[in-house]
Scaffold this motif. Structure first.
Motif, short mmCIF file in Angstrom:
data_model
loop_
_atom_site.label_atom_id
_atom_site.label_comp_id
_atom_site.label_asym_id
_atom_site.label_seq_id
_atom_site.Cartn_x
_atom_site.Cartn_y
_atom_site.Cartn_z
N GLN A 1 -8.65 -9.84 5.29
CA GLN A 1 -8.98 -8.84 4.28
C GLN A 1 -8.08 -8.96 3.06
O GLN A 1 -8.05 -8.06 2.20
N ASP A 2 -7.34 -10.06 2.98
CA ASP A 2 -6.52 -10.38 1.82
C ASP A 2 -5.40 -9.37 1.57
O ASP A 2 -5.04 -9.07 0.43
N ILE A 3 -4.87 -8.82 2.66
CA ILE A 3 -3.68 -7.97 2.58
C ILE A 3 -2.50 -8.80 3.04
O ILE A 3 -2.52 -9.36 4.14
N TYR B 1 -4.76 4.82 1.29
CA TYR B 1 -4.61 3.62 2.10
C TYR B 1 -5.40 2.46 1.49
O TYR B 1 -5.07 1.29 1.70
N LYS B 2 -6.43 2.76 0.72
CA LYS B 2 -7.29 1.73 0.13
C LYS B 2 -6.54 0.88 -0.90
O LYS B 2 -7.00 -0.21 -1.26
N LYS B 3 -5.42 1.38 -1.39
CA LYS B 3 -4.67 0.66 -2.40
C LYS B 3 -3.57 -0.23 -1.82
O LYS B 3 -2.82 -0.86 -2.56
N ILE B 4 -3.47 -0.29 -0.50
CA ILE B 4 -2.41 -1.08 0.13
C ILE B 4 -2.62 -2.57 -0.16
O ILE B 4 -3.69 -3.12 0.09
N LYS B 5 -1.58 -3.20 -0.68
CA LYS B 5 -1.61 -4.62 -1.01
C LYS B 5 -0.87 -5.47 0.01
O LYS B 5 -1.13 -6.67 0.13
N ALA B 6 0.08 -4.87 0.72
CA ALA B 6 0.88 -5.64 1.68
C ALA B 6 1.40 -4.72 2.78
O ALA B 6 1.64 -3.53 2.56
#
Length: 269
Positions: A38-40, A3-8
């Motif tokens: 959080q810049d997602i 989940y830590k790699k989610i960008k969008a």
């Protein structure tokens, strides 16, 4: 996949992000605000018209891309059109001709600036409680064929529409994308046009991989984006046809309980 790699995060509206009164709930608005901080990236992906979806997105007060008309239009966070694809003119003409004498159906066309409907709807206001977005009546015999982002057919009987779906697929498969977005609504977009294809365009723009995207949906017009995203979540009230097509995808809670926001809070925030 972490989940830590989610960008969008990308979400459908009806039956997914919106509550039963067709609004974005307060808990969801708060969640989307935190997601943005959080810049997602957040992306709306809907079958609704751009003008309608824009109002809903703006009510959340969070910058977001808009994928509308099932991928036929993409607008960036500043409402600049970055992609459009219309249904082939011949397809529109032929489907309209096929249905022009069927008084039991309602034909809808999404043009650039309008929603055209061949019959009155009794309950349309409940789906657009704040935007006031509504249709203009038109005669099927005088239906426009150019600049049509999406064509849809409504009928109160699911069995009737399922038979019509088979007929339209038989005639136009390969020339259009055809979905039963609900048991009583059949939608047609240009060949190759889908929410998933639109999502790929946005991902490439940001040099993202779709495996780092999380998507939420409930209907067959969400199929491609749920398949293509690293996390494709299906709502509990999702179409049985969709759940059957994606048996390995996680099924979460209900839109009425703001389950999208709950899932984001639990796993991303």
């Amino acid at each position: 996949m972490s989940y830590k790699k989610i960008k969008a995060v990308v979400s459908d509206l009806d039956g997914t992000l919106l509550t039963a009164d067709n609004r974005i709930g307060a808990y969801t608005r708060k969640t989307l605000k935190t997601l943005h901080e959080q810049d997602i990236h957040f992306i709306v992906a809907t079958g609704r018209h751009y003008l309608d979806a824009k109002y809903i997105r703006d009510s959340a007060a969070v910058p977001a891309y808009l994928i509308t008309s099932n991928g036929a239009r993409i607008h960036d966070k500043n409402d600049q059109l970055i992609y459009r694809k219309d249904v082939d003119v011949d397809v529109v003409k032929n489907i309209t001709a096929m249905l022009k004498d069927d008084s039991s159906i309602t034909l809808n066309l999404f043009t650039e600036n309008a929603w055209l409907a061949s019959k009155d709807y009794a309950d349309t206001d409940k789906y657009h409680p704040d935007s006031g977005f509504t249709y203009q009546l038109f005669e099927k015999a005088a239906a426009p064929a150019e600049n049509v982002a999406k064509l849809s057919v409504s009928h109160p009987c699911g069995d009737y529409l399922a038979k019509l779906e088979k007929s339209i697929i038989s005639s136009f498969s390969g020339r259009a994308n055809i979905y039963l977005s609900t048991p009583t609504n059949l939608e047609v977009t240009a060949a190759g046009t889908s929410k998933g294809q639109a999502l790929q365009i946005i991902a490439q723009r940001h040099k993202h991989k779709l495996e780092n995207y999380m998507a939420f949906g409930d209907a067959m017009n969400d199929l491609e984006m749920l398949e293509m995203s690293g996390f494709g979540l299906i709502m509990a009230e999702g179409q049985k046809r969709l759940i059957k097509r994606l048996p390995d995808n996680e099924v979460i809670g209900c839109s009425a309980d703001q389950a999208v926001a709950e899932y984001i809070q639990k796993h991303l925030l």
